[in-house]
Design an enzyme around this catalytic site. Structure first.
Site, PDB file in Angstrom:
ATOM      1  N   ILE A  57      30.524  40.427  46.289  1.00 17.10           N
ATOM      2  CA  ILE A  57      30.170  39.319  47.189  1.00 17.10           C
ATOM      3  C   ILE A  57      30.617  39.626  48.620  1.00 17.10           C
ATOM      4  CG2 ILE A  57      30.778  36.889  47.718  1.00 17.10           C
ATOM      5  CD1 ILE A  57      30.446  36.341  44.695  1.00 17.10           C
ATOM      6  N   GLU A 112      50.985  46.463  27.788  1.00 18.00           N
ATOM      7  CA  GLU A 112      51.368  45.580  26.673  1.00 18.00           C
ATOM      8  C   GLU A 112      50.330  45.621  25.556  1.00 18.00           C
ATOM      9  OE1 GLU A 112      53.441  41.963  27.291  1.00 18.00           O
ATOM     10  OE2 GLU A 112      54.265  42.635  29.193  1.00 18.00           O
ATOM     11  N   GLY A 133      30.437  42.513  49.806  1.00 16.67           N
ATOM     12  CA  GLY A 133      29.634  43.651  50.271  1.00 16.67           C
ATOM     13  C   GLY A 133      30.544  44.792  50.716  1.00 16.67           C
TER      14      GLY A 133
END
Ligand SMILES: Cc1cc2nc3c(=O)[nH]c(=O)nc-3n(C[C@H](O)[C@H](O)[C@H](O)COP(=O)(O)OP(=O)(O)OC[C@H]3O[C@@H](n4cnc5c(N)ncnc54)[C@H](O)[C@@H]3O)c2cc1C
Length: 386
Positions: free
Chosen positions: A337, A363, A339
């Site tokens: 979003i 983990e 760019g």
């Protein structure tokens, strides 16, 4: 969404939000760039009583549980998950003492951790024993009233910075995983040194080091539980700590979503803010839905663990799996979003994408989480009467 948080949990959330925005945000890029350890922020955590969130009040903590810790880690990780990790990894190193420590061990170590005087760490992984944790080669040989430890632990979070280490070593290598035992080791014990600090892709404010044991003499009083319980202690510890990793992933994802929404309202192309384009809106909608679903699953898991339930492995693995996959997807979409700007160090989303990756790995990798979930499903099905 309202999650019916207690007064204390709301206070923890607001406090962490304030610390994250006022103290961490201005310095996060510095610590990401340099990889220095954020001692100044750790002092703030201690002064704000955040180090003993999950420690019983009689040992100087706030008496909360995994839920309280998850709320704190989520808020801090929205801004910097590398810094938040010092808190979560201390919990990882402390849970074995909380679950399996005797009264003497609890009185000796928990107040130091709860006050923030000492950080903790958990040492399981070795160069040839990652997912296959039962294959560890570090040994602890009984010698009178002591054990003599030899071996090297790899990639230990808070390594070198923590004073207190819970460690898994083989007291009877011939017995495989059933020959492992857990110990509390203190920084400064003769024969205990550290390797170099690792240079990592993300969570760069977190210290990751080798722990090296060369004829390190550890008193018998530092054995946790009984000999042979080490592997069980490790697995129960991870069951309890995985919601913390999930909360870290959730924070990263939620932070990236906030940045993406804000940027999409500011950035203009084709004469309009990019948030007016349906292609961008759909991405934001999917990101927000995944973040909320991850939060609901983590809170459910954390509350279930805090209720004292015993069958926590499946839900704990589920929330770690789902939240970390969410973090990777959401941060990747946030960069999209933004760019080209999203690819640049000047904007925070590329750091979030780098930070998100580790939550799918440590983990227990997400392949291992899927194994844990499936094995529990199969066990449950086998136990059900037709
Ligand atoms: C930054 C960082 C911090 C860490 N902090 C700690 C810490 O504080 N304490 C600690 O003890 N450890 C720590 N670790 C270690 C971490 O938990 C391990 O890296 C992790 O468990 C995976 O082990 P591995 O890296 O050896 O990968 P491997 O086990 O070698 O796995 C390699 C690949 O094979 C896959 N794989 C392996 N076995 C299976 C299987 N049975 N089925 C399907 N796929 C499989 C894995 O999913 C992975 O994709 C840390 C690691 C990193 C990178």
């Amino acid at each position: 969404m309202k999650y019916e948080l207690t007064e204390q949990q709301l206070m923890i959330r607001d406090l962490c939000r304030q610390i994250a925005n006022e103290k961490i945000k201005p310095v996060r890029a510095h610590y990401d760039e340099t990889g220095d350890f954020p001692h100044e922020i750790l002092k703030v955590f201690a002064q704000s009583d955040l180090c003993g969130l999950y420690v019983e009040e009689k040992y100087g903590g706030l008496g909360g549980g995994v839920m309280d810790l998850s709320i704190a880690v989520e808020e801090l990780s929205k801004i910097c998950s590398g810094i938040a990790l010092s808190l979560a990894a201390t919990a990882l190193g402390t849970f074995p003492i909380i679950i399996f420590g005797n009264e003497e061990q609890k009185q000796k170590y928990l107040p130091r951790i709860a006050s923030g005087q000492s950080m903790a760490a958990f040492g399981l992984t070795e160069a040839h024993a990652g997912s296959d944790a039962g294959a560890i080669a570090t040994t602890a040989k009984r010698d009178g009233d002591d054990y003599i430890l030899n071996g090297t632990k790899q990639w230990i979070t808070n390594g070198g910075e923590a004073d207190i280490y819970t460690l898994i070593a083989k007291t009877n290598p011939a017995k495989g995983p059933r020959g492992a035992s857990a110990f509390i080791i203190e920084k400064g014990m003769p024969g205990f040194t550290f390797g170099k600090k690792e240079n990592k892709m993300g969570i760069r404010a977190s210290a990751t080091r080798e722990l090296v044991f060369q004829d390190c003499r550890v008193p018998k009083a530092n054995l946790l539980g009984k000999e042979g319980l080490g592997f069980i202690i490790a697995m129960k510890t991870l069951d309890m700590s995985r919601p913390g990793v999930a909360a870290q992933a959730l924070g990263i994802a939620a932070g990236a979503l906030d940045e993406a929404v804000k940027y999409s309202r500011e950035r203009r192309q084709f004469g309009s803010a990019i948030c007016s384009f349906q292609g961008v809106q759909f991405m934001l909608a999917d990101m927000a839905t995944q973040v909320e679903a991850a939060r609901a699953l983590i809170y459910q898991a954390a509350r279930y663990i805090d209720s004292g339930a015993k069958d926590i492995s499946k839900i704990s693995a589920m929330c770690k799996l789902f939240a970390s996959d969410t973090a990777m997807r959401v941060t990747t979409d946030a960069v999209q979003i933004f760019g080209g700007y999203g690819y640049m160090r000047e904007y925070p989303v590329e750091k979030m994408m780098r930070d998100a990756k580790i939550t799918q790995i440590y983990e227990g990798t997400n392949q291992i989480q899927r194994e844990v979930i499936a094995l529990n499903l199969i066990k449950e099905a086998a136990g059900k009467k037709e």
